[in-house]
Design a protein around this motif. Structure first.
Motif, PDB file in Angstrom:
ATOM      1  N   GLU A  32     -13.259  12.864 -12.862  1.00  0.00           N
ATOM      2  CA  GLU A  32     -12.547  12.016 -13.409  1.00  0.00           C
ATOM      3  C   GLU A  32     -11.352  11.407 -12.655  1.00  0.00           C
ATOM      4  N   GLY A  33     -10.833  12.661 -12.482  1.00  0.00           N
ATOM      5  CA  GLY A  33      -9.092  12.699 -11.443  1.00  0.00           C
ATOM      6  C   GLY A  33      -9.491  12.879  -9.729  1.00  0.00           C
ATOM      7  N   ILE A  34     -10.790  13.409  -9.720  1.00  0.00           N
ATOM      8  CA  ILE A  34     -11.803  13.179  -8.090  1.00  0.00           C
ATOM      9  C   ILE A  34     -11.474  11.596  -8.213  1.00  0.00           C
ATOM     10  N   GLU A  35     -12.930  11.113  -9.230  1.00  0.00           N
ATOM     11  CA  GLU A  35     -13.143   9.614  -8.475  1.00  0.00           C
ATOM     12  C   GLU A  35     -11.538   8.223  -8.724  1.00  0.00           C
ATOM     13  N   SER A  36     -10.830   9.168  -9.257  1.00  0.00           N
ATOM     14  CA  SER A  36      -9.187   8.583  -9.968  1.00  0.00           C
ATOM     15  C   SER A  36      -8.751   8.065  -8.217  1.00  0.00           C
ATOM     16  N   LEU A  37      -8.336   9.693  -7.549  1.00  0.00           N
ATOM     17  CA  LEU A  37      -7.758   9.580  -6.500  1.00  0.00           C
ATOM     18  C   LEU A  37      -9.171   8.684  -5.382  1.00  0.00           C
ATOM     19  N   GLN A  38     -10.050   8.744  -5.535  1.00  0.00           N
ATOM     20  CA  GLN A  38     -11.077   8.610  -4.573  1.00  0.00           C
ATOM     21  C   GLN A  38     -11.364   6.845  -4.467  1.00  0.00           C
ATOM     22  N   ASP A  39     -10.832   6.241  -5.235  1.00  0.00           N
ATOM     23  CA  ASP A  39     -10.712   4.656  -5.862  1.00  0.00           C
ATOM     24  C   ASP A  39      -9.931   4.525  -5.367  1.00  0.00           C
ATOM     25  N   VAL A  40      -8.872   3.549  -5.905  1.00  0.00           N
ATOM     26  CA  VAL A  40      -8.022   3.230  -5.425  1.00  0.00           C
ATOM     27  C   VAL A  40      -7.171   3.452  -4.734  1.00  0.00           C
ATOM     28  N   PRO A  41      -6.212   4.586  -5.028  1.00  0.00           N
ATOM     29  CA  PRO A  41      -5.637   5.445  -2.923  1.00  0.00           C
ATOM     30  C   PRO A  41      -5.986   5.592  -2.016  1.00  0.00           C
ATOM     31  N   ASN A  66      -6.838   0.426   4.157  1.00  0.00           N
ATOM     32  CA  ASN A  66      -6.292  -0.541   4.182  1.00  0.00           C
ATOM     33  C   ASN A  66      -4.769  -0.191   5.194  1.00  0.00           C
ATOM     34  N   LEU A  67      -4.041   0.711   4.800  1.00  0.00           N
ATOM     35  CA  LEU A  67      -2.718   1.388   5.171  1.00  0.00           C
ATOM     36  C   LEU A  67      -3.263   1.053   6.364  1.00  0.00           C
ATOM     37  N   LYS A  68      -4.151   1.855   7.378  1.00  0.00           N
ATOM     38  CA  LYS A  68      -4.029   2.613   8.612  1.00  0.00           C
ATOM     39  C   LYS A  68      -5.129   1.897   9.097  1.00  0.00           C
ATOM     40  N   GLU A  69      -5.902   0.574   8.579  1.00  0.00           N
ATOM     41  CA  GLU A  69      -6.374  -0.668   9.405  1.00  0.00           C
ATOM     42  C   GLU A  69      -5.151  -1.655  10.378  1.00  0.00           C
ATOM     43  N   SER A  70      -3.840  -1.931   8.725  1.00  0.00           N
ATOM     44  CA  SER A  70      -3.020  -2.529   9.083  1.00  0.00           C
ATOM     45  C   SER A  70      -2.135  -2.194   9.781  1.00  0.00           C
ATOM     46  N   ALA A  83       3.973   9.521   8.670  1.00  0.00           N
ATOM     47  CA  ALA A  83       4.444   8.735   6.987  1.00  0.00           C
ATOM     48  C   ALA A  83       3.014   8.675   6.575  1.00  0.00           C
ATOM     49  N   VAL A  84       1.904   7.791   7.157  1.00  0.00           N
ATOM     50  CA  VAL A  84      -0.095   7.495   6.885  1.00  0.00           C
ATOM     51  C   VAL A  84      -0.188   8.383   7.324  1.00  0.00           C
ATOM     52  N   LEU A  85       0.174   9.688   7.766  1.00  0.00           N
ATOM     53  CA  LEU A  85      -0.489  10.820   7.859  1.00  0.00           C
ATOM     54  C   LEU A  85      -0.374  11.560   6.955  1.00  0.00           C
ATOM     55  N   ASN A  86       0.922  11.724   6.832  1.00  0.00           N
ATOM     56  CA  ASN A  86       1.041  13.036   5.022  1.00  0.00           C
ATOM     57  C   ASN A  86       0.635  12.519   3.911  1.00  0.00           C
ATOM     58  N   LEU A  87       0.387  11.174   4.006  1.00  0.00           N
ATOM     59  CA  LEU A  87      -0.056  10.559   2.775  1.00  0.00           C
ATOM     60  C   LEU A  87      -1.320  11.100   2.356  1.00  0.00           C
ATOM     61  N   GLU A 144       0.568  -1.061   0.007  1.00  0.00           N
ATOM     62  CA  GLU A 144       0.165  -0.101   0.038  1.00  0.00           C
ATOM     63  C   GLU A 144       0.690   1.050   0.519  1.00  0.00           C
ATOM     64  N   ILE A 145       1.544   1.306   0.490  1.00  0.00           N
ATOM     65  CA  ILE A 145       2.628   2.714   0.287  1.00  0.00           C
ATOM     66  C   ILE A 145       3.465   2.707  -0.529  1.00  0.00           C
ATOM     67  N   HIS A 146       3.760   1.913  -0.910  1.00  0.00           N
ATOM     68  CA  HIS A 146       4.072   2.466  -2.631  1.00  0.00           C
ATOM     69  C   HIS A 146       3.876   2.239  -3.143  1.00  0.00           C
ATOM     70  N   TYR A 147       2.458   1.882  -3.162  1.00  0.00           N
ATOM     71  CA  TYR A 147       1.348   2.235  -4.022  1.00  0.00           C
ATOM     72  C   TYR A 147       0.964   4.101  -4.096  1.00  0.00           C
ATOM     73  N   LEU A 148       1.251   4.162  -2.604  1.00  0.00           N
ATOM     74  CA  LEU A 148       0.727   5.139  -3.028  1.00  0.00           C
ATOM     75  C   LEU A 148       1.560   6.275  -3.230  1.00  0.00           C
ATOM     76  N   LEU A 149       3.026   6.052  -2.384  1.00  0.00           N
ATOM     77  CA  LEU A 149       4.182   6.956  -2.791  1.00  0.00           C
ATOM     78  C   LEU A 149       4.134   7.219  -4.318  1.00  0.00           C
ATOM     79  N   GLN A 150       3.615   6.216  -5.368  1.00  0.00           N
ATOM     80  CA  GLN A 150       3.735   6.442  -6.853  1.00  0.00           C
ATOM     81  C   GLN A 150       2.571   7.383  -7.042  1.00  0.00           C
TER      82      GLN A 150
END
Length: 294
Positions: A190-199, A205-209, A228-232, A148-154
């Motif tokens: 379209e961009g908003i939906e993209s950010l609110q979907d998988v990211p 998931n990252l917060k739960e883990s 790091a999670v709060l900054n992301l 999750e972290i490296h997905y978000l970092l991209q």
């Protein structure tokens, strides 16, 4: 006669001395052997305790798997994500090369059987080492958070071609200053939906883990990860708000687009710096290549 007596006494004394030395040596050897046996018994007891602990973890995984399946033909995607992490934490502890990756019912069931057999077949030394390693910060980070972290970092990097904001500006370029409000709204939405979907789901998931595995990290490690999670999360929110400025139904919240962009970039950079340092300290290397063509 006198000389013979002296020789006789000397011989007896020598023999007695040798006998005493031999007895002393035998007693010392016996003590060493007893200590060795005691150490071996303690190690066997430690091994039995360690194996029981890992077998209990396997049983918990089996129960988790049954609960998630519950008569279903396939495991729910969200449930599989949680099961995969718990499975792989245990698999890493025994140095298994068979980690779960794809949600395949037959493969999941076979992998669980393989893991159970692998734990049962561990030698005394192997099981002790595996139990000591189980739930290490490095293993938990690699299999429960790294993805999750490296997905978000991209995908939160505004300079990355597939980032939602970057995509918006690339798609709006052909229109230049003549882009219509309707087209701007379409691309921004379209961009908003993209950010609110998988990211967003990856972030959740990252917060739960992080909450689930908090005890597996030191206080310092947890604080760094949480920061790091709060900054992301903050960077993601800023990017969504910035795109909302470009929609038809935007309601001003008093923040200028320039400030939102600065916030998004600064929070992202802080998160990346923290993660880079964290992974260096743990000795973790996670490649981002798997996301390049997504």
């Amino acid at each position: 006669m006198k000389n013979l007596r002296k020789i006789g006494l000397g011989l007896v004394a020598s023999l007695l001395s040798v006998s005493l030395v031999a007895c002393g040596s035998t007693k010392e050897e016996q003590q060493q052997e007893a200590a060795k046996q005691q150490e071996q018994q303690q190690k066997e007891q430690e091994g039995k305790k360690a194996k029981l602990h890992l077998q209990e973890k396997v049983t918990a995984l089996e129960e988790e798997y049954d609960n998630y399946m519950d008569g279903q033909e396939y495991m729910d995607h969200q449930d599989f994500g949680s099961f995969k992490k718990d499975f792989n934490v245990l698999a890493k502890s025994i140095k298994s090369s068979k980690l779960l990756d794809i949600n395949d019912t037959e493969k999941n069931a076979n992998s669980l059987k393989y893991l159970k057999n692998s734990v049962d077949e561990l030698s005394n030394t192997q099981v002790i080492n595996a139990d000591k390693r189980y739930g290490s910060a490095k293993d938990v980070y690699e299999v429960a958070m790294g993805e999750e972290i490296h997905y978000l970092l991209q995908y939160e990097d505004v300079h990355y071609s597939h980032n939602a904001m970057n995509s918006f500006y690339e798609k709006s370029k052909p229109y230049g200053k003549n882009i219509s409000v309707e087209k701007s709204d379409e691309l921004a939405t379209e961009g908003i939906e993209s950010l609110q979907d998988v990211p967003k789901s990856k972030l959740d998931n990252l917060k739960e883990s992080l909450e689930k595995y908090q005890s597996n990290f030191t206080d310092e490690e947890y604080d760094n990860l949480n920061s790091a999670v709060l900054n992301l999360s903050s960077s993601l929110d800023s990017q969504v708000k910035l795109l909302q400025h470009l929609t038809m139904y935007y309601v001003s919240d008093g923040m200028a687009p320039e400030d939102l962009l600065d916030n998004a970039i600064n929070d992202f950079n802080d998160a990346k710096s923290t993660i880079d340092d964290f992974e260096k300290q743990l000795g973790v290397e996670i490649s981002d290549e798997r996301y390049k063509n997504m």
